[in-house]
Design an enzyme around this catalytic site. Structure first.
Site, short mmCIF file in Angstrom:
data_model
loop_
_atom_site.label_atom_id
_atom_site.label_comp_id
_atom_site.label_asym_id
_atom_site.label_seq_id
_atom_site.Cartn_x
_atom_site.Cartn_y
_atom_site.Cartn_z
N ARG A 61 0.83 -1.22 0.00
CA ARG A 61 0.00 0.00 0.00
C ARG A 61 0.85 1.26 0.00
O ARG A 61 0.42 2.30 -0.49
CB ARG A 61 -0.99 -0.03 1.16
CG ARG A 61 -2.11 -1.06 0.95
CD ARG A 61 -3.15 -0.97 2.05
NE ARG A 61 -2.59 -1.21 3.36
CZ ARG A 61 -2.34 -2.41 3.87
NH1 ARG A 61 -2.62 -3.49 3.17
NH2 ARG A 61 -1.81 -2.54 5.07
N GLU A 98 4.57 -9.58 15.42
CA GLU A 98 3.95 -10.15 16.61
C GLU A 98 4.06 -11.68 16.57
O GLU A 98 4.41 -12.32 17.55
CB GLU A 98 2.49 -9.71 16.67
CG GLU A 98 1.91 -9.83 18.05
CD GLU A 98 0.52 -9.22 18.12
OE1 GLU A 98 0.10 -8.57 17.16
OE2 GLU A 98 -0.13 -9.43 19.16
P1 AMP Z 1 3.86 -2.16 11.51
O1 AMP Z 1 3.24 -2.95 12.59
O2 AMP Z 1 3.97 -0.67 11.85
O3 AMP Z 1 5.18 -2.73 11.06
O4 AMP Z 1 2.87 -2.26 10.27
C1 AMP Z 1 3.02 -3.29 9.38
C2 AMP Z 1 2.43 -2.98 8.03
O5 AMP Z 1 1.10 -3.41 8.07
C3 AMP Z 1 2.44 -1.52 7.62
O6 AMP Z 1 2.93 -1.43 6.29
C4 AMP Z 1 1.01 -1.08 7.71
O7 AMP Z 1 0.62 -0.44 6.51
C5 AMP Z 1 0.22 -2.37 7.86
N1 AMP Z 1 -0.72 -2.32 8.98
C6 AMP Z 1 -0.46 -2.56 10.28
N2 AMP Z 1 -1.56 -2.47 11.02
C7 AMP Z 1 -2.56 -2.14 10.18
C8 AMP Z 1 -3.97 -1.89 10.35
N3 AMP Z 1 -4.56 -1.95 11.55
N4 AMP Z 1 -4.69 -1.59 9.24
C9 AMP Z 1 -4.10 -1.53 8.03
N5 AMP Z 1 -2.80 -1.77 7.82
C10 AMP Z 1 -2.03 -2.06 8.88
#
Ligand code: AMP
Length: 173
Positions: A61, A98
Site C-alpha cells: 500500500r 507479533e
Molecule cells: P507495523 O506494525 O507498523 O510494522 O505495520 C506493518 C504494516 O502493516 C504496515 O505497512 C502497515 O501499513 C500495515 N498495517 C499494520 N496495522 C494495520 C492496520 N490496523 N490496518 C491496516 N494496515 C495495517
C-alpha cells in the site's frame, strides 16, 4: 475539510482482518475518491517540497501513496519490497512481527550516498516496517528526511520504535 477529516470520512474499519483481533484500516474508499486521494497526497508531500531527493514506498500500500507523492515533489520513487521481487542486486533486513518475522529488500544502487529520503506508508502500527525501511536507507548511505504516513495507531509503539526519526502523521487514532 482537512486531510485528517478526509481520512476519518473515507478510511473504513474492517474488524478481524486479516486475523481475529485486528481492526484493519481499509484505504480503498479513500483511493477511490479523486478529491480525497489528491488531498492526502498533497498533505503528505507539502512539508518536503524542495527538501528531499527521493521518495521511498513500502510494499504494497505504500507504493500507491509514495508514487504520487514523488511526482508531487518532482523527485524519483524507490520501492522497498518483500523478498524475491526486486530483480537487481539487493540489500535486505529482517525484523520481528507479533507472530513470526518479515524481510524487506532494497536495490543496492537505489539510494545515492547523501540522498535525502522521504519514507511513505499508509499505517504506522508497531513501527517494525517503517523502522526496517529507515535502517535500509541509512545502511545505503541515505539520510532520512521523515517517515510520512496517513495514520498512526497511537495505542501501538510505532513512534517509540522510530525514536529520533521525524514523523509526519495526517491522522492519529
Ligand atoms: P507495523 O506494525 O507498523 O510494522 O505495520 C506493518 C504494516 O502493516 C504496515 O505497512 C502497515 O501499513 C500495515 N498495517 C499494520 N496495522 C494495520 C492496520 N490496523 N490496518 C491496516 N494496515 C495495517
Amino acid at each position: 475539510m482537512s486531510a485528517s477529516d478526509t481520512i476519518t470520512r473515507l478510511v473504513r474499519d474492517i474488524a478481524d482482518f486479516p486475523e481475529p483481533g485486528v481492526l484493519f484500516k481499509d484505504i480503498t474508499p479513500l483511493l477511490a475518491d479523486a478529491a480525497g486521494f489528491a488531498e492526502v497526497v498533497e498533505a503528505l508531500a507539502e512539508p518536503y517540497r524542495g527538501q528531499v531527493d527521493v521518495v521511498l514506498g513500502i510494499e504494497a500500500r505504500g507504493f500507491i501513496l509514495a508514487a504520487p507523492v514523488a511526482l508531487a515533489l518532482g523527485v524519483g520513487f524507490v520501492p522497498v519490497r518483500k523478498p524475491g521481487k526486486l530483480p537487481h542486486e539487493t540489500t535486505e533486513i529482517s525484523y520481528d512481527l507479533e507472530y513470526g518475522s518479515e524481510t524487506l529488500q532494497l536495490h543496492t544502487d537505489a539510494i545515492g550516498a547523501g540522498s535525502r529520503v522521504l519514507v511513505v506508508d499508509d499505517v504506522l502500527a508497531t513501527g517494525g516496517t517503517a523502522r526496517a525501511a529507515v535502517d535500509l536507507v541509512e545502511r545505503a548511505g541515505g539520510t532520512i528526511a521523515a517517515v510520512a504516513v496517513l495514520m498512526e495507531l497511537s495505542f501501538l509503539p510505532g513512534r517509540e520504535v522510530l525514536g529520533d526519526v521525524p514523523l509526519h502523521v495526517l491522522h492519529t487514532f
